[in-house]
Scaffold this motif. Structure first.
Motif, PDB file in Angstrom:
ATOM      1  N   ARG A   1       0.831  -1.208   0.000  1.00  0.00           N
ATOM      2  CA  ARG A   1       0.000   0.000   0.000  1.00  0.00           C
ATOM      3  C   ARG A   1       0.866   1.259   0.000  1.00  0.00           C
ATOM      4  NH1 ARG A   1      -2.390   1.252   5.319  1.00  0.00           N
ATOM      5  NH2 ARG A   1      -0.375   2.219   5.392  1.00  0.00           N
ATOM      6  N   ASN A   2       1.893   1.281   0.844  1.00  0.00           N
ATOM      7  CA  ASN A   2       2.768   2.462   0.915  1.00  0.00           C
ATOM      8  C   ASN A   2       3.514   2.674  -0.400  1.00  0.00           C
ATOM      9  OD1 ASN A   2       1.904   2.953   3.487  1.00  0.00           O
ATOM     10  ND2 ASN A   2       3.698   2.053   4.474  1.00  0.00           N
ATOM     11  N   PHE A   3       3.956   1.594  -1.027  1.00  0.00           N
ATOM     12  CA  PHE A   3       4.615   1.694  -2.333  1.00  0.00           C
ATOM     13  C   PHE A   3       3.661   2.327  -3.353  1.00  0.00           C
ATOM     14  CE2 PHE A   3       4.916  -0.348  -6.533  1.00  0.00           C
ATOM     15  CZ  PHE A   3       6.157   0.119  -6.947  1.00  0.00           C
ATOM     16  N   LEU A   4       2.415   1.868  -3.360  1.00  0.00           N
ATOM     17  CA  LEU A   4       1.433   2.398  -4.312  1.00  0.00           C
ATOM     18  C   LEU A   4       1.080   3.852  -4.003  1.00  0.00           C
ATOM     19  CD1 LEU A   4      -0.840  -0.755  -4.548  1.00  0.00           C
ATOM     20  CD2 LEU A   4       0.664   0.131  -6.344  1.00  0.00           C
ATOM     21  N   ILE A   5       1.017   4.209  -2.724  1.00  0.00           N
ATOM     22  CA  ILE A   5       0.753   5.607  -2.358  1.00  0.00           C
ATOM     23  C   ILE A   5       1.900   6.476  -2.851  1.00  0.00           C
ATOM     24  CG2 ILE A   5       0.596   7.239  -0.425  1.00  0.00           C
ATOM     25  CD1 ILE A   5      -0.867   4.999   1.142  1.00  0.00           C
ATOM     26  N   TYR A   6       3.123   6.051  -2.605  1.00  0.00           N
ATOM     27  CA  TYR A   6       4.291   6.811  -3.048  1.00  0.00           C
ATOM     28  C   TYR A   6       4.302   6.937  -4.568  1.00  0.00           C
ATOM     29  CZ  TYR A   6       9.110   7.834  -4.268  1.00  0.00           C
ATOM     30  OH  TYR A   6      10.235   8.384  -4.820  1.00  0.00           O
ATOM     31  N   LYS A   7       4.000   5.852  -5.239  1.00  0.00           N
ATOM     32  CA  LYS A   7       4.091   5.803  -6.702  1.00  0.00           C
ATOM     33  C   LYS A   7       2.989   6.610  -7.375  1.00  0.00           C
ATOM     34  CE  LYS A   7       5.946   3.548 -10.205  1.00  0.00           C
ATOM     35  NZ  LYS A   7       6.740   4.593 -10.769  1.00  0.00           N
ATOM     36  N   TYR A   8       1.762   6.500  -6.872  1.00  0.00           N
ATOM     37  CA  TYR A   8       0.626   7.074  -7.589  1.00  0.00           C
ATOM     38  C   TYR A   8      -0.082   8.207  -6.844  1.00  0.00           C
ATOM     39  CZ  TYR A   8       1.581   2.967 -10.320  1.00  0.00           C
ATOM     40  OH  TYR A   8       2.210   2.027 -11.074  1.00  0.00           O
ATOM     41  N   LYS A   9       0.358   8.520  -5.634  1.00  0.00           N
ATOM     42  CA  LYS A   9      -0.127   9.688  -4.881  1.00  0.00           C
ATOM     43  C   LYS A   9      -1.642   9.679  -4.648  1.00  0.00           C
ATOM     44  CE  LYS A   9       4.065  11.487  -5.542  1.00  0.00           C
ATOM     45  NZ  LYS A   9       4.896  10.354  -5.792  1.00  0.00           N
ATOM     46  N   ASP A  10      -2.221   8.510  -4.422  1.00  0.00           N
ATOM     47  CA  ASP A  10      -3.662   8.400  -4.198  1.00  0.00           C
ATOM     48  C   ASP A  10      -3.897   7.291  -3.167  1.00  0.00           C
ATOM     49  OD1 ASP A  10      -6.415   7.846  -4.301  1.00  0.00           O
ATOM     50  OD2 ASP A  10      -6.551   8.277  -6.453  1.00  0.00           O
ATOM     51  N   VAL A  11      -4.155   7.704  -1.914  1.00  0.00           N
ATOM     52  CA  VAL A  11      -4.251   6.756  -0.811  1.00  0.00           C
ATOM     53  C   VAL A  11      -5.395   5.763  -1.024  1.00  0.00           C
ATOM     54  CG1 VAL A  11      -4.685   6.526   1.675  1.00  0.00           C
ATOM     55  CG2 VAL A  11      -3.233   8.380   0.824  1.00  0.00           C
ATOM     56  N   GLU A  12      -6.574   6.271  -1.362  1.00  0.00           N
ATOM     57  CA  GLU A  12      -7.734   5.392  -1.523  1.00  0.00           C
ATOM     58  C   GLU A  12      -7.517   4.379  -2.649  1.00  0.00           C
ATOM     59  OE1 GLU A  12     -12.377   5.933  -2.769  1.00  0.00           O
ATOM     60  OE2 GLU A  12     -11.535   7.417  -1.386  1.00  0.00           O
ATOM     61  N   ARG A  13      -7.014   4.855  -3.768  1.00  0.00           N
ATOM     62  CA  ARG A  13      -6.766   3.950  -4.893  1.00  0.00           C
ATOM     63  C   ARG A  13      -5.661   2.962  -4.547  1.00  0.00           C
ATOM     64  NH1 ARG A  13      -6.523   5.853 -11.124  1.00  0.00           N
ATOM     65  NH2 ARG A  13      -8.774   5.811 -10.895  1.00  0.00           N
ATOM     66  N   ALA A  14      -4.663   3.400  -3.807  1.00  0.00           N
ATOM     67  CA  ALA A  14      -3.574   2.507  -3.407  1.00  0.00           C
ATOM     68  C   ALA A  14      -4.105   1.366  -2.532  1.00  0.00           C
ATOM     69  CB  ALA A  14      -2.494   3.293  -2.658  1.00  0.00           C
ATOM     70  N   GLU A  15      -4.973   1.705  -1.593  1.00  0.00           N
ATOM     71  CA  GLU A  15      -5.541   0.666  -0.731  1.00  0.00           C
ATOM     72  C   GLU A  15      -6.419  -0.297  -1.526  1.00  0.00           C
ATOM     73  OE1 GLU A  15      -7.409   2.674   2.566  1.00  0.00           O
ATOM     74  OE2 GLU A  15      -5.466   3.103   3.496  1.00  0.00           O
ATOM     75  N   ASP A  16      -7.236   0.242  -2.421  1.00  0.00           N
ATOM     76  CA  ASP A  16      -8.087  -0.615  -3.256  1.00  0.00           C
ATOM     77  C   ASP A  16      -7.236  -1.535  -4.128  1.00  0.00           C
ATOM     78  OD1 ASP A  16     -10.358   0.557  -2.228  1.00  0.00           O
ATOM     79  OD2 ASP A  16     -10.747   1.831  -3.983  1.00  0.00           O
ATOM     80  N   THR A  17      -6.201  -0.977  -4.730  1.00  0.00           N
ATOM     81  CA  THR A  17      -5.339  -1.758  -5.618  1.00  0.00           C
ATOM     82  C   THR A  17      -4.596  -2.834  -4.837  1.00  0.00           C
ATOM     83  OG1 THR A  17      -5.100   0.140  -7.100  1.00  0.00           O
ATOM     84  CG2 THR A  17      -3.461  -1.616  -7.307  1.00  0.00           C
TER      85      THR A  17
END
Length: 172
Positions: free
Chosen positions: A27-43
């Motif tokens: 989740r943290n990697f996806l937040i850092y990469k795409y700057k969208d917390v909600e989408r990062a958690e869903d993904t």
């Protein structure tokens, strides 16, 4: 691959352990990469769902790599979808700047559809590298590090993707 190793990943205890070990990092990697917390958690959650659906074909030690690769692929597909929606919204708004003929606009739209289909039809490994490079502007070195590949492997996948896409454009 023995059957007991497959069953091991499908066991609730092992899967829960993998979830607890890797969810936050993914989740943290996806937040850092795409700057969208909600989408990062869903993904991240969707990546774990896909891992569970494939637990019978994977070993527990393959889980982390599978999760990150799946999450990147899911993210790229979302980004691509967002761009399609954005392009459609942009095109659907009347603009005084559009001086092209209706025929030109129709041909352009048809070409875009054919190109998107060609990108979707690429083998997954080529598509992932192509989208990371062309949509996210990542260098081959960055892609190689993220996907745990050599730069040469990334170059080869990109070359093959471009060859396939050029065939589609040439036929238009």
């Amino acid at each position: 691959m023995s059957e007991s190793q497959n069953d091991l990943l499908c066991s609730e205890f092992v899967f829960k352990s993998i979830f607890e070990s890797h969810f936050k990092g993914l989740r943290n990697f996806l937040i850092y990469k795409y700057k969208d917390v909600e989408r990062a958690e869903d993904t991240a959650q969707n990546a774990f769902v896909i891992l569970w659906e494939n637990c019978g074909t994977l070993k527990p030690e393959q889980a982390k790599s599978f999760l990150f690769t799946t999450a990147i692929r899911l993210s790229l597909n979302l980004i691509k979808h967002d761009k399609v929606v954005s392009n459609f919204e942009f095109q659907s708004k009347p603009s005084e700047l559009h001086l092209e003929s209706p025929e030109f606009i129709l041909l352009e739209a048809e070409l875009r559809i054919q190109l998107e289909k060609a990108i979707n039809d690429l083998p997954e490994k080529q598509r992932t590298v192509f989208l990371m490079n062309r949509m996210e502007n990542q260098s081959y070195t960055e892609i190689a590090n993220l996907l745990e590949l050599s730069v040469k492997a990334v170059e080869k996948r990109m070359h093959l993707a471009l060859l396939s896409l050029r065939k589609v454009i040439k036929n238009v």
